[in-house]
Design a protein around this motif. Sequence first.
Motif, mmCIF file in Angstrom:
data_model
loop_
_atom_site.group_PDB
_atom_site.id
_atom_site.type_symbol
_atom_site.label_atom_id
_atom_site.label_comp_id
_atom_site.label_asym_id
_atom_site.label_seq_id
_atom_site.Cartn_x
_atom_site.Cartn_y
_atom_site.Cartn_z
ATOM 1 N N VAL A 1 0.844 -1.190 0.000
ATOM 2 C CA VAL A 1 0.000 0.000 0.000
ATOM 3 C C VAL A 1 0.878 1.238 0.000
ATOM 4 O O VAL A 1 1.785 1.357 0.810
ATOM 5 C CB VAL A 1 -0.934 0.007 1.229
ATOM 6 C CG1 VAL A 1 -1.666 1.343 1.337
ATOM 7 C CG2 VAL A 1 -1.925 -1.138 1.139
ATOM 8 N N GLN A 2 0.573 2.131 -0.923
ATOM 9 C CA GLN A 2 1.235 3.435 -0.933
ATOM 10 C C GLN A 2 0.216 4.478 -0.493
ATOM 11 O O GLN A 2 -0.954 4.417 -0.880
ATOM 12 C CB GLN A 2 1.745 3.778 -2.330
ATOM 13 C CG GLN A 2 2.887 2.884 -2.817
ATOM 14 C CD GLN A 2 2.411 1.549 -3.335
ATOM 15 O OE1 GLN A 2 1.427 1.477 -4.065
ATOM 16 N NE2 GLN A 2 3.097 0.494 -2.944
ATOM 17 N N ARG A 29 -9.036 -2.458 1.858
ATOM 18 C CA ARG A 29 -9.973 -2.910 2.891
ATOM 19 C C ARG A 29 -9.306 -3.737 3.993
ATOM 20 O O ARG A 29 -9.863 -3.886 5.070
ATOM 21 C CB ARG A 29 -11.075 -3.748 2.249
ATOM 22 C CG ARG A 29 -11.952 -2.988 1.287
ATOM 23 C CD ARG A 29 -12.924 -3.927 0.584
ATOM 24 N NE ARG A 29 -13.697 -3.223 -0.430
ATOM 25 C CZ ARG A 29 -14.868 -2.658 -0.195
ATOM 26 N NH1 ARG A 29 -15.407 -2.725 1.012
ATOM 27 N NH2 ARG A 29 -15.508 -2.039 -1.161
ATOM 28 N N ASP A 30 -8.133 -4.272 3.686
ATOM 29 C CA ASP A 30 -7.441 -5.110 4.673
ATOM 30 C C ASP A 30 -6.744 -4.292 5.751
ATOM 31 O O ASP A 30 -6.251 -4.854 6.734
ATOM 32 C CB ASP A 30 -6.391 -5.986 3.987
ATOM 33 C CG ASP A 30 -6.999 -7.032 3.082
ATOM 34 O OD1 ASP A 30 -6.300 -7.497 2.164
ATOM 35 O OD2 ASP A 30 -8.195 -7.369 3.285
ATOM 36 N N GLY A 51 -10.592 1.854 11.710
ATOM 37 C CA GLY A 51 -10.293 0.449 11.511
ATOM 38 C C GLY A 51 -10.922 -0.121 10.267
ATOM 39 O O GLY A 51 -11.458 0.592 9.422
ATOM 40 N N ARG A 52 -10.878 -1.437 10.154
ATOM 41 C CA ARG A 52 -11.398 -2.112 8.970
ATOM 42 C C ARG A 52 -12.914 -2.214 8.971
ATOM 43 O O ARG A 52 -13.529 -2.414 7.925
ATOM 44 C CB ARG A 52 -10.767 -3.496 8.845
ATOM 45 C CG ARG A 52 -9.290 -3.465 8.477
ATOM 46 C CD ARG A 52 -8.688 -4.868 8.476
ATOM 47 N NE ARG A 52 -8.567 -5.372 9.839
ATOM 48 C CZ ARG A 52 -7.574 -5.060 10.648
ATOM 49 N NH1 ARG A 52 -6.619 -4.256 10.254
ATOM 50 N NH2 ARG A 52 -7.525 -5.564 11.861
ATOM 51 N N SER A 53 -13.522 -2.088 10.115
ATOM 52 C CA SER A 53 -14.965 -2.217 10.220
ATOM 53 C C SER A 53 -15.640 -0.857 10.203
ATOM 54 O O SER A 53 -15.066 0.131 10.679
ATOM 55 C CB SER A 53 -15.336 -2.933 11.524
ATOM 56 O OG SER A 53 -14.717 -4.200 11.599
ATOM 57 N N VAL A 54 -16.860 -0.832 9.691
ATOM 58 C CA VAL A 54 -17.625 0.408 9.689
ATOM 59 C C VAL A 54 -17.841 0.880 11.127
ATOM 60 O O VAL A 54 -18.221 0.087 11.996
ATOM 61 C CB VAL A 54 -18.985 0.192 8.991
ATOM 62 C CG1 VAL A 54 -19.850 1.449 9.128
ATOM 63 C CG2 VAL A 54 -18.777 -0.160 7.528
ATOM 64 N N GLY A 55 -17.570 2.135 11.363
ATOM 65 C CA GLY A 55 -17.776 2.699 12.691
ATOM 66 C C GLY A 55 -16.624 2.508 13.647
ATOM 67 O O GLY A 55 -16.690 2.977 14.785
ATOM 68 N N SER A 98 -2.187 -0.035 8.776
ATOM 69 C CA SER A 98 -1.826 -1.210 9.574
ATOM 70 C C SER A 98 -2.732 -2.373 9.239
ATOM 71 O O SER A 98 -3.954 -2.229 9.253
ATOM 72 C CB SER A 98 -1.939 -0.881 11.068
ATOM 73 O OG SER A 98 -1.752 -2.047 11.842
ATOM 74 N N ILE A 99 -2.138 -3.529 8.987
ATOM 75 C CA ILE A 99 -2.932 -4.729 8.734
ATOM 76 C C ILE A 99 -3.175 -5.494 10.027
ATOM 77 O O ILE A 99 -4.027 -6.385 10.085
ATOM 78 C CB ILE A 99 -2.251 -5.616 7.666
ATOM 79 C CG1 ILE A 99 -3.274 -6.533 6.984
ATOM 80 C CG2 ILE A 99 -1.105 -6.431 8.272
ATOM 81 C CD1 ILE A 99 -2.760 -7.188 5.731
ATOM 82 N N LYS A 100 -2.424 -5.142 11.079
ATOM 83 C CA LYS A 100 -2.484 -5.915 12.327
ATOM 84 C C LYS A 100 -3.336 -5.245 13.410
ATOM 85 O O LYS A 100 -3.942 -5.925 14.231
ATOM 86 C CB LYS A 100 -1.070 -6.117 12.865
ATOM 87 C CG LYS A 100 -0.152 -6.914 11.931
ATOM 88 C CD LYS A 100 1.229 -7.043 12.497
ATOM 89 C CE LYS A 100 2.014 -5.742 12.397
ATOM 90 N NZ LYS A 100 2.310 -5.356 11.005
ATOM 91 N N ALA A 101 -3.377 -3.928 13.421
ATOM 92 C CA ALA A 101 -4.041 -3.229 14.513
ATOM 93 C C ALA A 101 -5.526 -3.578 14.564
ATOM 94 O O ALA A 101 -6.185 -3.702 13.517
ATOM 95 C CB ALA A 101 -3.861 -1.723 14.360
ATOM 96 N N ALA A 102 -6.052 -3.723 15.775
ATOM 97 C CA ALA A 102 -7.443 -4.141 15.900
ATOM 98 C C ALA A 102 -8.183 -3.453 17.040
ATOM 99 O O ALA A 102 -9.359 -3.716 17.247
ATOM 100 C CB ALA A 102 -7.513 -5.652 16.095
#
Length: 126
Positions: A1-2, A29-30, A51-55, A98-102
């Motif tokens: 990702v750039q 989206r990831d 984050g990856r989820s809405v909201g 970030s692909i890891k942050a949750a």
Amino acid sequence: VQLQASGGGLVQAGGSLRLSCAASGRSFRDYGVGWFRQAPGKEREFVAAYGRSVGAEYYAASVKGRFTISRDNAARTVHVRMKNLKPEDTAVYYCAASIKAASFSDYVRESLYDHWGQGTLVTVSS
């Protein structure tokens, strides 16, 4: 990702700006996307993240209620609408992915971000 950050500028205290972070490359989206800022002579600090989820919005206490982060997956863009700006908001603002942050505790950690954009300067005059 750039990542490409834009939207900075000079604004008077009490004014508003909208920062944008445009992404290209792997599936947007990831990734969760965060914004950090670095004021002159200070360490870089977390501002907000989506984050990856809405909201799934996260804010630093110093900007909560004044900044609003939004995400447009189709356009691969994350925006931060900043209102009621203060001189202490003056900084170079960076977006990162970030692909890891949750969780909030993840998103505030710079080490969990995989990709960073260049900064965009926000200057708030008093």
